[in-house]
Design a protein around this motif. Structure first.
Motif, PDB file in Angstrom:
ATOM      1  N   LEU A  42       4.980   1.407   0.513  1.00 33.86           N
ATOM      2  CA  LEU A  42       5.769   0.892   1.624  1.00 33.86           C
ATOM      3  C   LEU A  42       6.622  -0.289   1.174  1.00 33.86           C
ATOM      4  O   LEU A  42       6.212  -1.057   0.283  1.00 33.86           O
ATOM      5  N   THR A  43       7.769  -0.437   1.795  1.00 38.85           N
ATOM      6  CA  THR A  43       8.561  -1.648   1.586  1.00 38.85           C
ATOM      7  C   THR A  43       7.867  -2.792   2.321  1.00 38.85           C
ATOM      8  O   THR A  43       6.995  -2.576   3.170  1.00 38.85           O
ATOM      9  N   VAL A  44       8.273  -4.009   2.022  1.00 36.91           N
ATOM     10  CA  VAL A  44       7.679  -5.171   2.692  1.00 36.91           C
ATOM     11  C   VAL A  44       7.901  -5.096   4.199  1.00 36.91           C
ATOM     12  O   VAL A  44       6.980  -5.335   4.996  1.00 36.91           O
ATOM     13  N   PRO A  70       0.824  -1.211   0.000  1.00 34.20           N
ATOM     14  CA  PRO A  70       0.000   0.000   0.000  1.00 34.20           C
ATOM     15  C   PRO A  70       0.857   1.259   0.000  1.00 34.20           C
ATOM     16  O   PRO A  70       2.052   1.230   0.324  1.00 34.20           O
ATOM     17  N   THR A  71       0.248   2.365  -0.337  1.00 40.52           N
ATOM     18  CA  THR A  71       0.922   3.657  -0.247  1.00 40.52           C
ATOM     19  C   THR A  71       0.746   4.217   1.167  1.00 40.52           C
ATOM     20  O   THR A  71      -0.088   3.743   1.946  1.00 40.52           O
ATOM     21  N   VAL A  72       1.520   5.238   1.471  1.00 40.83           N
ATOM     22  CA  VAL A  72       1.390   5.903   2.768  1.00 40.83           C
ATOM     23  C   VAL A  72      -0.029   6.438   2.945  1.00 40.83           C
ATOM     24  O   VAL A  72      -0.625   6.315   4.022  1.00 40.83           O
ATOM     25  N   LYS A  73      -0.579   6.998   1.889  1.00 42.35           N
ATOM     26  CA  LYS A  73      -1.942   7.536   1.944  1.00 42.35           C
ATOM     27  C   LYS A  73      -2.947   6.443   2.287  1.00 42.35           C
ATOM     28  O   LYS A  73      -3.880   6.662   3.087  1.00 42.35           O
ATOM     29  N   PHE A  88       6.239   6.377  11.205  1.00 42.60           N
ATOM     30  CA  PHE A  88       7.183   6.707  10.132  1.00 42.60           C
ATOM     31  C   PHE A  88       8.309   7.612  10.634  1.00 42.60           C
ATOM     32  O   PHE A  88       9.413   7.570  10.086  1.00 42.60           O
ATOM     33  N   GLU A  89       8.029   8.378  11.655  1.00 39.07           N
ATOM     34  CA  GLU A  89       9.111   9.140  12.287  1.00 39.07           C
ATOM     35  C   GLU A  89      10.103   8.172  12.919  1.00 39.07           C
ATOM     36  O   GLU A  89      11.323   8.361  12.842  1.00 39.07           O
ATOM     37  N   HIS A  90       9.576   7.107  13.519  1.00 38.80           N
ATOM     38  CA  HIS A  90      10.426   6.074  14.118  1.00 38.80           C
ATOM     39  C   HIS A  90      11.204   5.306  13.041  1.00 38.80           C
ATOM     40  O   HIS A  90      12.403   5.031  13.198  1.00 38.80           O
ATOM     41  N   LEU A  91      10.540   4.981  11.944  1.00 37.09           N
ATOM     42  CA  LEU A  91      11.182   4.191  10.889  1.00 37.09           C
ATOM     43  C   LEU A  91      12.191   4.998  10.071  1.00 37.09           C
ATOM     44  O   LEU A  91      13.285   4.503   9.757  1.00 37.09           O
ATOM     45  N   HIS A  92      11.833   6.243   9.734  1.00 35.94           N
ATOM     46  CA  HIS A  92      12.640   7.001   8.769  1.00 35.94           C
ATOM     47  C   HIS A  92      12.982   8.423   9.195  1.00 35.94           C
ATOM     48  O   HIS A  92      13.616   9.156   8.430  1.00 35.94           O
ATOM     49  N   GLY A  93      12.543   8.823  10.396  1.00 34.45           N
ATOM     50  CA  GLY A  93      12.824  10.182  10.843  1.00 34.45           C
ATOM     51  C   GLY A  93      11.992  11.234  10.145  1.00 34.45           C
ATOM     52  O   GLY A  93      12.378  12.410  10.101  1.00 34.45           O
ATOM     53  N   VAL A 108       4.184  -1.767  10.299  1.00 36.38           N
ATOM     54  CA  VAL A 108       3.018  -0.908  10.464  1.00 36.38           C
ATOM     55  C   VAL A 108       1.766  -1.739  10.769  1.00 36.38           C
ATOM     56  O   VAL A 108       0.944  -1.353  11.608  1.00 36.38           O
ATOM     57  N   GLN A 109       1.607  -2.884  10.100  1.00 38.09           N
ATOM     58  CA  GLN A 109       0.425  -3.720  10.341  1.00 38.09           C
ATOM     59  C   GLN A 109       0.451  -4.330  11.743  1.00 38.09           C
ATOM     60  O   GLN A 109      -0.585  -4.428  12.408  1.00 38.09           O
ATOM     61  N   LYS A 110       1.635  -4.727  12.198  1.00 40.17           N
ATOM     62  CA  LYS A 110       1.740  -5.246  13.566  1.00 40.17           C
ATOM     63  C   LYS A 110       1.423  -4.152  14.576  1.00 40.17           C
ATOM     64  O   LYS A 110       0.765  -4.401  15.590  1.00 40.17           O
ATOM     65  N   ALA A 111       1.899  -2.937  14.284  1.00 37.01           N
ATOM     66  CA  ALA A 111       1.609  -1.802  15.167  1.00 37.01           C
ATOM     67  C   ALA A 111       0.116  -1.527  15.216  1.00 37.01           C
ATOM     68  O   ALA A 111      -0.446  -1.243  16.289  1.00 37.01           O
ATOM     69  N   LEU A 112      -0.555  -1.628  14.071  1.00 36.21           N
ATOM     70  CA  LEU A 112      -1.999  -1.390  14.016  1.00 36.21           C
ATOM     71  C   LEU A 112      -2.737  -2.392  14.893  1.00 36.21           C
ATOM     72  O   LEU A 112      -3.660  -2.014  15.638  1.00 36.21           O
ATOM     73  N   GLU A 113      -2.351  -3.648  14.830  1.00 39.82           N
ATOM     74  CA  GLU A 113      -3.012  -4.672  15.649  1.00 39.82           C
ATOM     75  C   GLU A 113      -2.799  -4.395  17.136  1.00 39.82           C
ATOM     76  O   GLU A 113      -3.705  -4.582  17.958  1.00 39.82           O
TER      77      GLU A 113
END
Length: 285
Positions: free
Chosen positions: A52-54, A3-6, A33-38, A60-65
């Protein structure tokens, strides 16, 4: 296809709608994304069509859960900011609150920053109060106590990250006696003050994940820690020394009377930005 960021932002807003506002859901995506890429919030919007990369998608999906299960975002990314400083947090320490920043601000505005003060923080947790004071008061000697070894380990790591030196000690204030050889100019504490009967009013992200040892006190002795710390401070503060507390808003006047019963003077209750009595300052005679 990733998916895209949007699309991720839209997913978070939709799937967290029953728990969090749209603004909070967006904030979570930004923090991830601040945590992942600043990324800043502007960066997030500029990359809204970026796929998104794999590995990022999996994170992100784990964080959502985990967010759906009410886990605090700070525990998911393992960090937060307090008084402009970075802090690591985990389930052994409370997530620092904005009202505690107000307490730190009050302390800094109450003292001479160039004076070589001796400061004790009782129940330091992540070390947010002690480390913020040490960072802003380079002349001060700061000691931090906690009953939890895991909390002290987290606080010590945070001190290293913020390049300050503190004295950390594992102590239980309920069983610690004053020492004539160890006097302090300031004693500060944000002790457990939430009554067990208040649990049902608390959000699941606090109740299910944050350490109960640092939060709760029995209903029949709600001021237990304040009494013990005030008793200790009455013996351990230097003449004219200051005692600072973060308090339960329901017990502002009761805590003030308690502190005064031990001979403290010029006791002041202060409200936080939400208008609740949240902190106390008092002077030793």
């Amino acid at each position: 296809m990733q998916p895209t960021v949007k699309e991720v932002i839209a997913q978070f807003k939709a799937e967290l709608a029953e728990i969090y506002s749209i603004h909070e859901a967006f904030q979570f995506v930004w923090l991830l994304f601040e945590h992942l890429h600043g990324w800043s919030k502007t960066d997030l919007m500029l990359h809204d069509h970026t796929k998104l990369t794999v590995s990022d998608h999996l994170f992100v999906q784990k964080a959502l859960e985990r967010l759906k299960n009410h886990e605090p975002i700070q525990y998911i990314i393992g960090k937060t900011e307090f008084y402009g400083l970075p802090f690591n947090v985990n389930s052994s320490v409370l997530v620092p609150r904005p009202e505690t920043e107000e307490l730190v601000e009050w302390i800094l505005h109450s003292i001479d920053p160039n004076k070589p003060l001796k400061i004790l923080d009782i129940g330091t947790g992540s070390g947010c109060i002690a480390i913020s004071l040490a960072k802003n008061l380079p002349q001060a000697k700061v000691t931090a106590w906690d009953i939890s070894e895991e909390a002290l380990q987290t606080a010590a790591r945070n001190a290293g990250h913020n390049q300050v030196e503190l004295n950390f000690e594992q102590k239980n204030i309920l069983t610690t006696n004053p020492s004539e050889n160890n006097r302090f100019d300031i004693i500060v504490s944000n002790p457990p003050y939430v009554m067990n009967s208040e649990k049902e009013q608390m959000h699941n992200n606090v109740l299910d994940y944050e350490p109960h040892l640092a939060l709760f006190v029995e209903d029949d002795d709600a001021l237990l820690f304040y009494r013990k710390i005030t008793e200790f401070a009455a013996e351990s503060l230097s003449s004219g020394g200051m005692l600072f507390f973060e308090i339960n808003r329901a017990f502002g006047e009761a805590t003030k009377k308690l502190v005064e019963s031990y001979g403290f003077r010029n006791t002041e209750l202060r409200k936080d930005l939400s208008g609740n009595h949240r902190m106390i300052k008092a002077y030793k005679r």
